[in-house]
Design an enzyme around this catalytic site. Structure first.
Site, PDB file in Angstrom:
ATOM      1  N   GLY A  51     -39.937 104.134 -20.754  1.00 42.81           N
ATOM      2  CA  GLY A  51     -40.816 104.921 -19.888  1.00 42.81           C
ATOM      3  C   GLY A  51     -41.805 104.001 -19.194  1.00 42.81           C
ATOM      4  O   GLY A  51     -42.048 102.879 -19.645  1.00 42.81           O
ATOM      5  N   CYS A  78     -37.588  99.987 -25.728  1.00 43.62           N
ATOM      6  CA  CYS A  78     -38.716  99.595 -24.868  1.00 43.62           C
ATOM      7  C   CYS A  78     -39.959 100.434 -25.167  1.00 43.62           C
ATOM      8  O   CYS A  78     -40.561 100.265 -26.196  1.00 43.62           O
ATOM      9  CB  CYS A  78     -38.320  99.656 -23.395  1.00 43.62           C
ATOM     10  SG  CYS A  78     -37.262  98.266 -22.939  1.00 43.62           S
ATOM     11  N   TYR A  79     -40.327 101.375 -24.279  1.00 46.43           N
ATOM     12  CA  TYR A  79     -41.500 102.203 -24.552  1.00 46.43           C
ATOM     13  C   TYR A  79     -41.359 102.900 -25.898  1.00 46.43           C
ATOM     14  O   TYR A  79     -42.327 103.021 -26.657  1.00 46.43           O
ATOM     15  CB  TYR A  79     -41.670 103.242 -23.437  1.00 46.43           C
ATOM     16  CG  TYR A  79     -42.863 104.155 -23.630  1.00 46.43           C
ATOM     17  CD1 TYR A  79     -44.104 103.812 -23.123  1.00 46.43           C
ATOM     18  CD2 TYR A  79     -42.742 105.364 -24.326  1.00 46.43           C
ATOM     19  CE1 TYR A  79     -45.212 104.645 -23.304  1.00 46.43           C
ATOM     20  CE2 TYR A  79     -43.830 106.199 -24.517  1.00 46.43           C
ATOM     21  CZ  TYR A  79     -45.066 105.840 -24.006  1.00 46.43           C
ATOM     22  OH  TYR A  79     -46.157 106.658 -24.198  1.00 46.43           O
ATOM     23  N   HIS A 165     -32.994  96.831 -23.055  1.00 45.10           N
ATOM     24  CA  HIS A 165     -32.209  98.041 -22.780  1.00 45.10           C
ATOM     25  C   HIS A 165     -30.748  97.849 -23.180  1.00 45.10           C
ATOM     26  O   HIS A 165     -29.960  97.304 -22.407  1.00 45.10           O
ATOM     27  CB  HIS A 165     -32.293  98.392 -21.293  1.00 45.10           C
ATOM     28  CG  HIS A 165     -33.610  98.959 -20.876  1.00 45.10           C
ATOM     29  ND1 HIS A 165     -33.917 100.290 -20.998  1.00 45.10           N
ATOM     30  CD2 HIS A 165     -34.715  98.358 -20.366  1.00 45.10           C
ATOM     31  CE1 HIS A 165     -35.156 100.499 -20.568  1.00 45.10           C
ATOM     32  NE2 HIS A 165     -35.664  99.343 -20.182  1.00 45.10           N
ATOM     33  N   GLU A 167     -28.531 100.060 -23.262  1.00 43.35           N
ATOM     34  CA  GLU A 167     -27.679 101.029 -22.567  1.00 43.35           C
ATOM     35  C   GLU A 167     -27.145 100.523 -21.220  1.00 43.35           C
ATOM     36  O   GLU A 167     -26.182 101.075 -20.689  1.00 43.35           O
ATOM     37  CB  GLU A 167     -28.441 102.352 -22.354  1.00 43.35           C
ATOM     38  CG  GLU A 167     -29.564 102.315 -21.333  1.00 43.35           C
ATOM     39  CD  GLU A 167     -30.895 101.842 -21.897  1.00 43.35           C
ATOM     40  OE1 GLU A 167     -31.932 102.110 -21.273  1.00 43.35           O
ATOM     41  OE2 GLU A 167     -30.899 101.197 -22.979  1.00 43.35           O
ATOM     42  N   ASP A 223     -17.041 116.231  -7.482  1.00 43.64           N
ATOM     43  CA  ASP A 223     -17.927 117.013  -8.338  1.00 43.64           C
ATOM     44  C   ASP A 223     -17.730 118.515  -8.153  1.00 43.64           C
ATOM     45  O   ASP A 223     -17.547 119.255  -9.126  1.00 43.64           O
ATOM     46  CB  ASP A 223     -19.389 116.635  -8.071  1.00 43.64           C
ATOM     47  CG  ASP A 223     -19.632 115.142  -8.180  1.00 43.64           C
ATOM     48  OD1 ASP A 223     -18.922 114.501  -8.982  1.00 43.64           O
ATOM     49  OD2 ASP A 223     -20.503 114.619  -7.473  1.00 43.64           O
ATOM     50  N   LYS A 363     -20.637 110.271 -12.994  1.00 42.80           N
ATOM     51  CA  LYS A 363     -19.439 110.378 -12.163  1.00 42.80           C
ATOM     52  C   LYS A 363     -18.159 110.068 -12.934  1.00 42.80           C
ATOM     53  O   LYS A 363     -17.162 110.795 -12.810  1.00 42.80           O
ATOM     54  CB  LYS A 363     -19.557 109.426 -10.957  1.00 42.80           C
ATOM     55  CG  LYS A 363     -18.379 109.476  -9.992  1.00 42.80           C
ATOM     56  CD  LYS A 363     -18.358 110.774  -9.195  1.00 42.80           C
ATOM     57  CE  LYS A 363     -19.458 110.802  -8.170  1.00 42.80           C
ATOM     58  NZ  LYS A 363     -19.384 111.990  -7.283  1.00 42.80           N
TER      59      LYS A 363
END
Length: 507
Positions: A51, A78-79, A165, A167, A223, A363
């Site tokens: 964040g 992180c945060y 991070h 991810e 989509d 996606k």
């Protein structure tokens, strides 16, 4: 099941996506979710996101410290790592130098979090604060030259934190670290698959819609097509697909969409030719956000009018996916740009409820769901196309002449990319008609015509992207064809900007 508590970072849903890739079901909840609600869910693990705030500032996002006493494994990113430290008595301070980008860290392989991770590995750092001293009971299990406390753990309570991070794709072994947290620490079973998502969603939709009528906003893109087929499998002929041809589609696209959905799928399909209506509303409009909001409102008004012809329609279905939501700034994230089917909706919408079955998917997950639903690969892997269409690929005001120029240039570009066999390896590619005109020479005569920009990126989640390295000879052929075959274009540029700092679309 694992839950992600969102503290306002841009990558909250990306974390959830990585967890789902590890075959563990995951949901994102706001950081202020009550302790009772979390106890009710009884997750196998909790992940705190990053964040933009500083944990020691007044009003910074926080959580109930009792969360750490529930016996549920927690991973702070992180945060989230700094918050865990701060709430448990450690010290978090402003870093003397902000750390951002690829960083080499050294890890302690005795930690469950770093099982089978290389002792020296590349991670993606992004923080202005740092952990000056961990909370009591925590040990440091990773460090870098500029970050002496890059990861911490309190193994007896299954509490872990990282200052990078895991991810993002730039962290080379990030997925392995998340996998270790899910399986080595949380002891998840790993029995969630995309087919279970589609089955559960169809079941949920069937229960929610009942015997009511549904209208689907069908653009013909990946989509909205997946959303339409999913709803069709849930309620059959209660669904009517409205395809609005706003005159801002790619070359021949309106006819192609009509052919696919009338010949390959058993759905009620209505094509509305509304070109003049949209052109009139967009006359003289050049500001991107205004374009998007006008198109979003006009879409809804067309749907409302068509719905009245059908009778009572309670639900509107849209193919909104998560990158649309996060960029539109819903929740706690910063607004990047409004998407016509998210931030661009008018204040009043004449439907009981809007249903967005793909809202939490990226996606590539949407494509997997499409294949699970039996949609042909040709449609599933079709190039992404924004709802506002060519309106946001024409810089400045919009005219029928500009639309025709861009349609022809974009058609040539896509045709040559497909001929070169690059269409499946490039995440997204398209042409942009800039508002720039420059001097050229053609047939020994001076020209003063438009510049077309070509954009191509490699990406999986559309949250981050790098420009595609298209061979020069192919770019040269594309440029030559566009300049020779498309009137009023005399210059071609290739965009080599990543995301960030740019977005994939120009507007």
């Amino acid at each position: 099941m694992v839950i992600v508590l969102d503290f306002g970072g841009q990558y909250n849903q990306l974390i959830a996506r990585r967890v789902r890739e590890c075959n563990v079901y995951c949901e994102v909840l706001p950081y202020y979710t009550s302790l009772d609600r979390i106890k009710e869910i009884a997750p196998k693990g909790i992940i705190f996101t990053g964040g933009p705030a500083s944990v020691y500032e007044p009003g910074a996002p926080s959580c109930d410290p009792e969360l750490f006493s529930l016996g549920i494994p927690i991973l702070g990113i992180c945060y989230g790592c700094q918050l865990m430290t701060y709430l448990l008595g450690g010290k978090v301070s402003k870093a003397p130098l902000r750390e951002y980008g690829r960083t080499t860290i050294n890890v302690n392989n005795s930690s469950k979090l770093f099982y089978d991770v290389s002792p020296e590995t590349i991670c993606w750092m992004s923080h202005t604060d740092y952990i000056e001293s961990p909370a009591a009971g925590f040990t440091t299990v990773a460090k870098s030259d500029s970050c002496p406390i890059a990861a911490i753990e309190e193994a007896s309570r299954n509490l872990y934190g990282v200052q990078f991070h895991p991810e993002v794709v730039h962290t080379q072994e990030g997925t392995k670290m998340l996998h270790n947290f899910l399986y080595e620490v949380c002891e998840c079973s790993g029995d969630w698959r995309m087919d279970s998502f589609t089955e559960e969603m169809i079941k949920t939709l069937k229960e929610k819609i009942g015997d009511k009528q549904v209208l689907c906003a069908l653009s013909g893109g990946v989509d909205s097509s997946v959303a339409a087929v999913m709803i069709s499998k849930a309620v059959g002929k209660q669904l009517t697909c409205i395809f609005v041809d706003h005159g801002l589609l790619r070359k021949n696209e309106g006819d192609e969409v009509e052919e696919i959905f009338t010949k390959q799928f058993d759905v009620n399909f209505v094509r509305v030719n509304a070109q003049e209506r949209f052109y009139k509303r967009l006359t003289g409009i050049s500001e991107p956000e205004e374009k998007r909001k006008i198109i979003g409102e006009e879409f809804i008004r067309v749907f409302e009018e068509e719905a009245k012809k059908i009778g009572t329609v309670d639900f509107l279905v849209q193919g909104t996916i998560y990158p649309d939501v996060i960029e539109s700034g819903l929740g706690k994230s910063a607004v990047i740009k409004s998407h016509h089917n998210v931030g661009g909706l008018p204040d009043y919408v004449d439907f009981k409820e809007i249903i967005e079955p793909l809202r939490d998917l990226f996606k590539d997950e949407v494509r997997k769901a499409g294949l699970e639903l039996g949609i042909p690969e040709k449609l599933v892997f079709r190039q992404p196309f924004p709802g506002p269409g060519l309106a946001i690929r024409i810089i400045g005001d919009i005219t029928p002449e500009k639309i025709a120029i861009l349609q022809d240039a974009d058609y040539i570009y896509r045709e040559e990319i497909a001929k070169a066999g690059l269409d499946r390896s490039i995440g997204q590619y398209f042409a942009v008609l800039t508002n720039l005109r420059s001097v050229g020479v053609m047939g020994d005569e001076r020209t003063y015509d438009y510049t077309v920009a070509l954009r191509a990126v490699t990406t999986t989640d559309f949250m981050t992207a790098e420009f595609a390295e298209i061979p020069w000879d192919i770019l040269g052929k594309i440029s030559n064809r566009i300049v020779n075959e498309v009137k009023h274009v005399n210059r071609i540029c290739y965009d080599i900007t990543g995301k960030p700092p740019a977005t994939i679309e120009w507007e």
